[in-house]
Design a protein around this motif. Structure first.
Motif, short mmCIF file in Angstrom:
data_model
loop_
_atom_site.label_atom_id
_atom_site.label_comp_id
_atom_site.label_asym_id
_atom_site.label_seq_id
_atom_site.Cartn_x
_atom_site.Cartn_y
_atom_site.Cartn_z
N LEU A 10 13.92 0.23 -7.84
CA LEU A 10 13.35 -0.54 -6.73
C LEU A 10 12.00 0.04 -6.31
CD1 LEU A 10 13.64 -2.67 -4.44
CD2 LEU A 10 14.84 -0.92 -3.13
N THR A 11 11.90 1.36 -6.22
CA THR A 11 10.64 2.01 -5.85
C THR A 11 9.55 1.73 -6.88
OG1 THR A 11 11.87 3.76 -4.71
CG2 THR A 11 9.57 4.21 -5.27
N GLY A 12 9.90 1.86 -8.17
CA GLY A 12 8.91 1.60 -9.20
C GLY A 12 8.42 0.17 -9.19
N ALA A 13 9.33 -0.78 -8.98
CA ALA A 13 8.93 -2.19 -8.95
C ALA A 13 8.06 -2.49 -7.73
CB ALA A 13 10.18 -3.07 -8.94
N LEU A 14 8.40 -1.92 -6.58
CA LEU A 14 7.59 -2.12 -5.37
C LEU A 14 6.18 -1.58 -5.56
CD1 LEU A 14 10.03 -1.35 -2.39
CD2 LEU A 14 8.81 -3.50 -2.83
N LEU A 15 6.06 -0.39 -6.13
CA LEU A 15 4.74 0.19 -6.34
C LEU A 15 3.94 -0.63 -7.34
CD1 LEU A 15 5.68 3.99 -6.47
CD2 LEU A 15 4.39 2.82 -4.68
N THR A 16 4.60 -1.14 -8.38
CA THR A 16 3.90 -1.98 -9.35
C THR A 16 3.34 -3.23 -8.68
OG1 THR A 16 5.40 -1.20 -11.08
CG2 THR A 16 4.11 -3.17 -11.56
N LEU A 17 4.15 -3.88 -7.84
CA LEU A 17 3.69 -5.06 -7.12
C LEU A 17 2.54 -4.73 -6.17
CD1 LEU A 17 7.08 -6.86 -6.29
CD2 LEU A 17 5.28 -7.68 -7.81
N ALA A 18 2.65 -3.58 -5.48
CA ALA A 18 1.61 -3.19 -4.53
C ALA A 18 0.27 -2.99 -5.24
CB ALA A 18 2.02 -1.93 -3.79
N PHE A 19 0.29 -2.33 -6.39
CA PHE A 19 -0.96 -2.10 -7.11
C PHE A 19 -1.50 -3.39 -7.73
CE2 PHE A 19 0.22 2.21 -6.49
CZ PHE A 19 -0.94 2.96 -6.65
N LEU A 20 -0.60 -4.27 -8.15
CA LEU A 20 -1.05 -5.58 -8.64
C LEU A 20 -1.74 -6.38 -7.54
CD1 LEU A 20 1.95 -6.67 -10.90
CD2 LEU A 20 -0.43 -6.50 -11.64
N LEU A 21 -1.13 -6.39 -6.34
CA LEU A 21 -1.73 -7.11 -5.22
C LEU A 21 -3.04 -6.47 -4.78
CD1 LEU A 21 1.51 -7.83 -3.15
CD2 LEU A 21 0.15 -9.47 -4.47
N SER A 22 -3.13 -5.15 -4.89
CA SER A 22 -4.38 -4.47 -4.57
C SER A 22 -5.48 -4.92 -5.52
CB SER A 22 -4.19 -2.95 -4.64
OG SER A 22 -5.42 -2.28 -4.47
N GLY A 23 -5.13 -5.07 -6.81
CA GLY A 23 -6.12 -5.53 -7.77
C GLY A 23 -6.58 -6.95 -7.52
N GLN A 24 -5.76 -7.73 -6.79
CA GLN A 24 -6.15 -9.09 -6.44
C GLN A 24 -6.94 -9.15 -5.15
OE1 GLN A 24 -5.52 -11.85 -8.49
NE2 GLN A 24 -5.06 -10.11 -9.82
N GLY A 25 -7.23 -7.98 -4.59
CA GLY A 25 -8.06 -7.93 -3.38
C GLY A 25 -7.31 -8.25 -2.11
N LEU A 26 -5.98 -8.06 -2.09
CA LEU A 26 -5.21 -8.36 -0.90
C LEU A 26 -5.63 -7.43 0.23
CD1 LEU A 26 -2.87 -10.05 0.32
CD2 LEU A 26 -1.34 -8.19 -0.35
N ARG A 27 -5.96 -8.00 1.35
CA ARG A 27 -6.39 -7.21 2.50
C ARG A 27 -5.27 -6.25 2.93
NH1 ARG A 27 -10.47 -7.92 6.06
NH2 ARG A 27 -10.89 -9.98 5.17
N GLY A 28 -5.63 -5.02 3.16
CA GLY A 28 -4.66 -4.01 3.56
C GLY A 28 -4.17 -3.15 2.42
N LEU A 29 -4.40 -3.59 1.17
CA LEU A 29 -3.96 -2.81 0.01
C LEU A 29 -5.11 -2.42 -0.91
CD1 LEU A 29 -0.67 -4.66 -1.05
CD2 LEU A 29 -0.88 -2.49 0.15
N ARG A 30 -6.35 -2.77 -0.54
CA ARG A 30 -7.48 -2.46 -1.41
C ARG A 30 -7.68 -0.96 -1.58
NH1 ARG A 30 -11.80 -6.78 1.22
NH2 ARG A 30 -10.63 -8.69 0.73
N TRP A 31 -7.29 -0.21 -0.57
CA TRP A 31 -7.50 1.25 -0.63
C TRP A 31 -6.64 1.90 -1.70
CZ3 TRP A 31 -3.17 4.22 0.15
CH2 TRP A 31 -2.08 3.58 0.75
N LEU A 32 -5.63 1.20 -2.22
CA LEU A 32 -4.75 1.79 -3.22
C LEU A 32 -5.44 2.02 -4.56
CD1 LEU A 32 -1.32 -0.05 -2.76
CD2 LEU A 32 -1.77 2.38 -2.48
N THR A 33 -6.47 1.25 -4.86
CA THR A 33 -7.07 1.30 -6.20
C THR A 33 -8.58 1.45 -6.13
OG1 THR A 33 -7.10 -1.12 -6.22
CG2 THR A 33 -5.23 -0.03 -7.27
N PRO A 34 -9.10 2.55 -5.60
CA PRO A 34 -10.56 2.73 -5.58
C PRO A 34 -11.16 2.84 -6.97
CG PRO A 34 -9.45 4.75 -4.94
CD PRO A 34 -8.39 3.70 -5.01
N GLY A 35 -10.36 3.21 -7.96
CA GLY A 35 -10.89 3.35 -9.31
C GLY A 35 -10.49 2.22 -10.24
N GLY A 36 -9.73 1.23 -9.75
CA GLY A 36 -9.27 0.14 -10.61
C GLY A 36 -7.76 0.11 -10.70
#
Length: 596
Positions: free
Chosen positions: A67-93
């Motif tokens: 469950l933790t791994g799937a949640l983190l995968t979704l969070a980083f995917l949404l960050s890559g889509q520019g979702l407000r509030g999650l952009r800070w997760l991927t400063p390098g891509g």
């Protein structure tokens, strides 16, 4: 006449699998979401498998890791889509991190289903929810491998095969310049990072059964590289470099809180032994990491400190018959180790490389055989021979007996929790000495000797004297840890100080901890020692294969991260391509300037 040079921009590259980006992203999203939902299904019908994976609507045990791994995968995917509030997760891509997290989720899920099949005896024991979980995790991993790489490839040297393509797709882009934040926000970020680190460490120690610990290690093995690929660890490193004192304080506050989180003193035992192992490894880091001296008998200095403390602390079988207070026993053990370090180093440190390694290995074995023969028969009766010195008294400091339970701030602290706090004080002292030495003129001279002793001598550095100083300082720090170890373990015996032993610390594991963690750094040996002690302690069921697995792990580490887990800038430049060319491969425009 002037010539113009056409520059070729780096070409964008697709993922490891030939999938259109939109399809790959859809598969990654769908697979991660499906894996998350599958954790709310039953994976097996019987409660014989630990963690109770039979409940619908309530994940448990290894399902929580999936469950933790799937949640983190979704969070980083949404960050890559520019979702407000999650952009800070991927400063390098985001894509390299998503790729690693999807693979980690697949690894944990696949391991869980495999463990169910093995422990319970066949595929019949897997419920449909388990098959759904593996299928969705596989779909998510396939989609993640099809995502475009965050790092454009060189058009002149594209990856030659799928393996090179995968390695290229996992490369991390530069994290970028750190954004300016108020000081209190940066301090809060550092504190939160160490709080999360404490939680992960506590979770790993508190795992109740081996399957959960293995799954935890699989997920962590993918999680930390993913954070690095996303650029988070790079930016955290910039913050910690900016606030060094705050970082050190936060680290030791987190360590101080650890025993208060433990309800079982057995887990505090692991923490105490990890601190002893880590402190000795940090002392060895002075010798190996800073001065570049390969010492294969370093555990002998730990033994000198332990035997000295046992002899002067009032043990019933001590041949000396004196009782020193603890502070005096620590000083005595440190001085004894210092003397042995000088006596061994003076005649041997004129050797280099393999010859020095062989001599120090011989010293380690001479120490072990020597204390074994000082039994009154083969030699003077000093160390009680192979029986060692048992019944070492508990430490008392200002009337505070560390062997008894005490209540502090409403928390019950057992024996090993008390010794953990004592060892933490010793670790703080050792870290302070290491940092001061590293940043001093002597530390810079050690680094010069490590990089090129001949050049250092040519610059006027007295290499022999400084190497002897490093040997003596490392021996002294090991002696300090040895005095605490003698009281923690109640007894000292020659078998505890072999070159290779089933349970660390020993010379081989100490050297591996320094190399694994990162030579020449403060946090590297501490992390390396923690891993090398914690993993064997939690995986007792594979004790027969420990050295085999240990060797495989070192081979993989040397192949993929030879600079260690926590490497300084010099090691990163030494072991990895920096992207700078020694010789320009094209016309750089110099001819234009001279009018050719």
């Amino acid at each position: 006449m002037t010539t113009t040079t056409k520059t070729t921009a780096p070409a964008p590259t697709g993922g490891t699998l030939p999938l259109p980006p939109g399809i790959a992203r859809l598969l990654a999203f769908g697979g991660a979401a499906g894996t998350l939902l599958s954790t709310f299904l039953s994976w097996t019908y019987t409660e014989e498998f630990p963690g109770n994976l039979t409940v619908y609507g309530y994940p448990g045990g290894l399902q929580l890791l999936t469950l933790t791994g799937a949640l983190l995968t979704l969070a980083f995917l949404l960050s890559g889509q520019g979702l407000r509030g999650l952009r800070w997760l991927t400063p390098g891509g985001p894509n390299s991190a998503v790729r690693l997290l999807a693979l980690g989720t697949l690894g944990v899920t696949g391991y869980t289903i495999g463990a169910i099949i093995k422990n319970l005896g066949g595929l019949i024991n897997v419920d449909p929810g388990g098959y759904i979980a593996v299928t969705m995790a596989l779909i998510g991993a396939v989609g993640a491998l099809g995502l475009p790489s965050d790092v454009p490839q060189d058009a002149d040297h594209p990856p030659a095969n799928p393996w090179e393509q995968l390695v290229h797709s996992l490369k991390a882009p530069a994290p970028g310049r750190l954004k300016d934040h108020p000081g209190w926000v940066e301090i809060l970020i550092i504190s939160t990072a160490f709080a999360l680190g404490l939680y992960l460490f506590t979770f790993g120690i508190d795992t109740d059964y081996p399957e959960l610990f293995v799954g935890f290690m699989v997920l962590v093995a993918f999680l930390f590289p993913a954070l690095g690929r996303a650029g988070l660890t790079g930016q955290l490193g910039q913050l910690t470099a900016k606030h060094r004192n705050v970082t050190v304080t936060a680290a030791f506050v987190a360590a101080f809180v650890f025993p208060f989180t433990q309800s079982n003193d057995a887990y505090a035992t692991i923490g105490t032994n990890i601190l002893i192992f880590a402190t000795v490894a940090l002392g060895l880091n002075v010798v190996v990491g800073l001065a570049g001296l390969l010492d294969l008998g370093y555990v002998a200095f730990l033994g000198v400190g332990a035997y000295t403390a046992a002899l002067v602390s009032g043990a019933p079988t001590s041949s000396i018959g004196v009782t020193f207070p603890f502070w005096a026993a620590v000083l005595t053990g440190a001085v004894a180790s210092l003397i042995f370090g000088v006596l061994i180093g003076a005649p041997t440190l004129r050797l280099r490389g393999d010859y020095l390694a062989i001599v120090t290995l011989g010293f380690g074995e001479i120490f072990r055989i020597g204390v074994q023969n000082l039994d009154g028969t083969s030699g003077p009766d000093i160390t009680n021979g192979p029986n060692g010195i048992p019944n070492i008294p508990e430490v008392e400091i200002l009337g505070f007996n560390l062997g008894e339970e005490h209540t502090i701030l409403g928390f019950e602290l057992g024996r090993f929790s008390n010794y953990f706090l004592l060892m933490l004080v010793c670790t703080i002292i050792v870290v302070t000495i290491f940092r001061r030495a590293d940043q001093s003129r002597i530390g810079r001279a050690w680094v010069a000797i490590r990089e090129d002793e001949t050049a250092a001598r040519a610059m006027g550095i007295n290499a022999f004297r400084l190497k002897l100083l490093a040997f003596a300082l490392g021996a002294t720090l090991a002696g300090v840890a040895g005095t605490v170890q003698a009281h923690v373990q109640y007894t000292v015996t020659p078998e505890q100080y072999q070159f290779v032993e089933a349970v660390p610390p020993n010379s081989a594991f100490l050297l591996a901890a320094v190399i694994l963690g990162g030579m020449g750094t403060v946090s590297g040996p501490l992390i390396g020692a923690a891993l090398l002690y914690l993993i064997p302690a939690k995986l007792q069921f594979v004790q027969e294969y420990q050295l085999l697995l240990f060797g495989l792990a070192l081979v993989l580490l040397m192949r993929f991260r030879p600079e260690g887990l926590i490497a300084d800038r010099r090691k990163q430049l030494e072991f990895h391509d920096t992207g700078q060319l020694d010789v320009p491969k094209e016309d750089t425009g110099l001819n234009d300037k001279v009018g050719v």
